[in-house]
Design an enzyme around this catalytic site. Structure first.
Site, PDB file in Angstrom:
ATOM      1  N   ALA A   1       0.854  -1.190   0.000  1.00  0.00           N
ATOM      2  CA  ALA A   1       0.000   0.000   0.000  1.00  0.00           C
ATOM      3  C   ALA A   1       0.887   1.236   0.000  1.00  0.00           C
ATOM      4  O   ALA A   1       2.027   1.188   0.463  1.00  0.00           O
ATOM      5  CB  ALA A   1      -0.885  -0.014   1.237  1.00  0.00           C
TER       6      ALA A   1
ATOM      7  N   GLU B   1      -0.203  -9.370  -0.762  1.00  0.00           N
ATOM      8  CA  GLU B   1      -1.636  -9.699  -0.620  1.00  0.00           C
ATOM      9  C   GLU B   1      -2.325  -9.721  -1.988  1.00  0.00           C
ATOM     10  O   GLU B   1      -3.180 -10.567  -2.247  1.00  0.00           O
ATOM     11  CB  GLU B   1      -2.310  -8.687   0.304  1.00  0.00           C
ATOM     12  CG  GLU B   1      -1.819  -8.836   1.746  1.00  0.00           C
ATOM     13  CD  GLU B   1      -2.335  -7.740   2.658  1.00  0.00           C
ATOM     14  OE1 GLU B   1      -1.978  -6.572   2.418  1.00  0.00           O
ATOM     15  OE2 GLU B   1      -3.091  -8.045   3.587  1.00  0.00           O
TER      16      GLU B   1
END
Ligand code: 3H9
Length: 713
Positions: A61, A103
């Protein structure tokens, strides 16, 4: 952003584009969502590959977005849509797949990795947990014990280890994108049910209750008050005990608490602070990267005691050749053995060949005649160091950099012994030097920007976080430590015990309280430093020296031969172990000392311990900033977190001061100064007052106030 193309006829190729690490910013997430839709709706496309540009899959992120009003599609539904796709989606992992990047890959149906790639879920190091399904999908692939290890430590693993743990399906030594495209074609018509990780059961060992109990105990012990590792265990507990959808719900709730926590802010500040210090500039404003570092190939280390050995190992592990000089034959023999052992163990741990042949040994200083850089690491004795600098100046080639691994001595004085003072720089390593990440790079008044740039670069090559600091006694780290240690002694005089002081500091999050630390580093070491400063007066308990309060307690222990762990006695007792035990002798010694000096013991609160020890240390940090010895608060904080055991989740002393509130720090210092007017370190420094007057701006704005302070000087 993400680029889309159709390759090899039937494969949709989505390339993440956000240099340098393809972090999942709003634009990248939008690009992925749009292009996945496009590929899935294109009848010509039979399978999809997701990769990152410039040989990097994805660093996770976008941390810069945290704390801002986040826009763009959220990660979790984006990854679910990929997993639910009816065409195979393959992740081509090159460089790194970290955090949200891994992820994303776990949401794909297959993962192909380059053999040199690194993978991991490092969110815990940012005060977070992998909240894009990482805590729920990873244990379904690796089993719970491995997932617990990876998620609670945040460590990066090699592609080979990821293959062993079933995180990736195939490795390649060539282009992972080419391999993934080929693979994607080969699985175009395969059923996908078994490839959707969230649909798989979580792999639990039979004694899962005991596993979690042990894991919780372990993180509570090592986390020292950090909340993220505990939340990681709780999220994995949910993976083991709840269906996937409920596990995801739990992951989200736990993340919500962490996301807005002060600890997450502190850890993310720390992440960026470590990168800010690498963009160092000298007080004149010269940026080091505009002064090209010189290439260093051959190095020399003088003195093979504990520090010299660690430095030699660290240089060799960075691929630099080392001439290691030790004039004492016995020490040289022992050092050779110790260094070879360290290199072999290090190589085994990293799965590479040991670089024993990069180090040559000599008893003669002349052996460094041909090196590009020398690091002197002899005993901390200024006369000895001056003499060595003088000798090196005539032995080494004129363009060689001469560095000193001193922890506090005057770099200008050493430079004055060299014919080329502009090439003299301090390199303050921390023990053990081949393990500790911190390096204080000390520039003197005559060090050239090129010299500092070169040493900063060598530090980087050695895998250190190098912080450039100015020249003063103790530089940044040890200078701030002095008032902190003094407060500890004053508190003992006033009625505290080492256990009470250390207990308060360890509860705060330090790995070790100040008395345990002093026992470990050696009470004799501090005594020698104070002796050098003319503060030691053997046999007396005079409590005012050089015009201010002085506690001779540590000197009295030294005179008793209580040097700490090495003699089995210090502030604590050590009965043939490293475990510090309270010592009744020490308690009655303190009582006797107080009686002799007419001091009545009073009850001391742990809060007073924290305020006096930490606020004086912080106050000294502000003085250091005011004097321009450190360029900004980040420099001070990185030094304290990486070199002095300051709890990471509290960001560092300057960040902590900003969280406490600068007004409160000033008020408490003023209060204690009223009680102890003979302790000048309790007087709030000018910069601290200036910042309060400027409305206590956030820590990243302090540099502006510091600049104004300097321009007024
Ligand atoms: C996450 O993923 C949360 C999710 O689970 C769930 C959410 C719902 N974002 O380190 P470098 C910048 S949390 C933004 O010097 P290296 C960095 O600041 C994230 N920026 O290079 C620097 O900028 P500058 C989990 C990032 O080659 C530049 O890139 N991920 C990010 O030595 C170069 O960085 C992590 O914790 C980012 N994610 O090392 C990984 N990453 O040039 C964090 C880097 O302006 N990153 N930057 O100073 C790293 O560990 C290292 O940067 C990496 C590269 C190993 C990738």
């Amino acid at each position: 952003m993400a680029h889309y193309s159709r390759v090899s006829g039937t494969v949709g190729l989505i390339t993440l584009q956000n240099p340098p690490v393809n972090a999942l910013s709003a634009a990248v997430r939008q690009g992925i969502v749009d292009n996945v839709k496009r590929a899935l709706s294109d009848p010509e496309v039979k399978s999809v590959v997701i990769c990152g540009q410039n040989g990097v899959f994805c660093g996770g992120a976008d941390i810069k977005e945290f704390g801002t009003a986040m826009t763009g599609p959220p990660l979790v539904p984006m990854i679910h849509a990929i997993e639910a796709a009816n065409k195979p989606v393959v992740a081509a992992i090159e460089g790194v797949a970290l955090g949200g990047g891994l992820e994303l890959a776990l949401g794909c149906h297959y993962r192909i990795a380059h053999s040199k790639a690194k993978l991991g879920l490092p969110e815990v190091t940012l005060g977070l947990l992998p909240a894009a399904g990482g805590t729920q999908r990873l244990p379904r692939l690796t089993g719970l014990p491995a997932a617990l290890d990876l998620i609670t430590t945040g460590r990066h693993i090699t592609a080979a280890d990821a293959l062993k743990l079933s995180i990736v399906d195939q490795l390649t030594d060539h282009s992972a994108v080419d391999a993934a495209v080929k693979f994607a074609k080969s699985v175009a018509d395969q059923p996908l049910d078994t490839r959707r990780v969230s649909k798989q059961p979580c792999l639990c060992p039979p004694d899962v209750g005991a596993l979690f109990e042990a894991a919780m105990q372990k993180v509570r012990r090592s986390a020292r008050g950090a909340i993220a590792p505990v939340a990681c265990v709780q999220a994995l507990q949910a993976a083991a005990t709840l269906p996937y959808a409920l596990g995801m719900q739990r992951e989200k709730e736990l993340m919500a608490t962490l996301f807005t926590s002060g600890q997450a802010r502190a850890l993310q500040y720390s992440f960026f602070a470590q990168r800010v210090v690498a963009r160092w500039s000298m007080p004149s404003g010269t940026r080091w990267d505009s002064n090209k570092p010189r290439t260093i190939r051959k190095t020399g280390v003088i003195g093979l005691g504990t520090m010299g050995r660690g430095i030699a190992v660290s240089l060799a592990q960075a691929g630099l050749s080392v001439v290691a000089v030790e004039t004492h034959e016995k020490t040289l023999k022992e050092a050779k053995q110790a260094i070879s052992g360290m290199l072999e163990r290090g190589a085994k741990r990293r799965g590479v060949a040991p670089v024993l042949d990069l180090i040559t040994y000599s008893q003669n200083l002349q052996a460094v005649a041909n090196v590009d850089l020398v690091i002197e690491a002899v005993f901390e004795d200024v006369a000895l160091k001056e003499q060595i600098f003088q000798q090196l100046s005539s032995i080494c080639k004129p363009e060689a950099f001469l560095c000193s691994n001193t922890s506090s001595l005057d770099i200008d004085l050493l430079a004055s012994r060299s014919r080329h003072p502009e090439l003299v720089v301090g390199m303050h390593f921390f023990a053990p030097a081949h393990v500790m990440k911190l390096l204080e790079v000390v520039y003197g008044s005559r060090s050239s920007p090129e010299a500092v740039a070169t040493i900063m670069n060598v530090g980087k090559q050695m895998g250190k976080v190098s912080v450039a600091v100015g020249n003063c006694r103790g530089f940044v780290g040890n200078r701030m430590l002095k008032p902190y240690l003094e407060q500890g002694l004053f508190l003992l005089e006033e009625g505290a015990t080492p256990e009470l002081v250390d207990g308060a500091l360890e509860e705060f999050g330090f790995a070790m309280g100040l008395f345990r630390m002093s026992d470990l580093s050696g009470i004799d070491v501090g005594w020698k430093v104070r002796k050098g400063e003319g503060l030691v007066q053997p046999g007396t308990t005079v409590r005012v020296r050089q015009g201010r309060r002085y506690s001779p307690l540590a000197d009295l222990l030294y005179e008793q031969g209580r040097f700490g762990q090495k003699t089995g006695r210090g502030w604590y007792r050590y009965d043939n172990s490293r475990e510090a035990r309270p010592d009744p002798w020490l308690h009655s010694f303190l009582e006797g000392y107080r009686a002799q000096n007419g001091m009545a013991a009073r009850r001391i609160d742990p809060q007073e311990v924290l305020e006096r020890c930490l606020y004086t240390l912080i106050n000294e940090g502000f003085r250091i900033l005011e004097e321009g010895i450190a360029a900004g608060p980040e420099d001070v904080d990185v030094i304290y977190v990486l070199g002095y055991g300051w709890p990471k989740h509290r960001g560092g002393p300057m960040f902590y001061a900003s969280m406490v509130g600068l007004t409160k720090v000033v008020e408490r210092l003023e209060y204690y100064q009223g009680v102890h007017p003979d302790v000048p370190q309790l007087q709030p420094c000018r910069l601290l007052r200036r910042l309060v007057a400027a409305g206590s701006p956030p820590v990243h704005k302090w540099r502006d106030v510091i600049k104004k302070t300097h321009s007024h000087l």
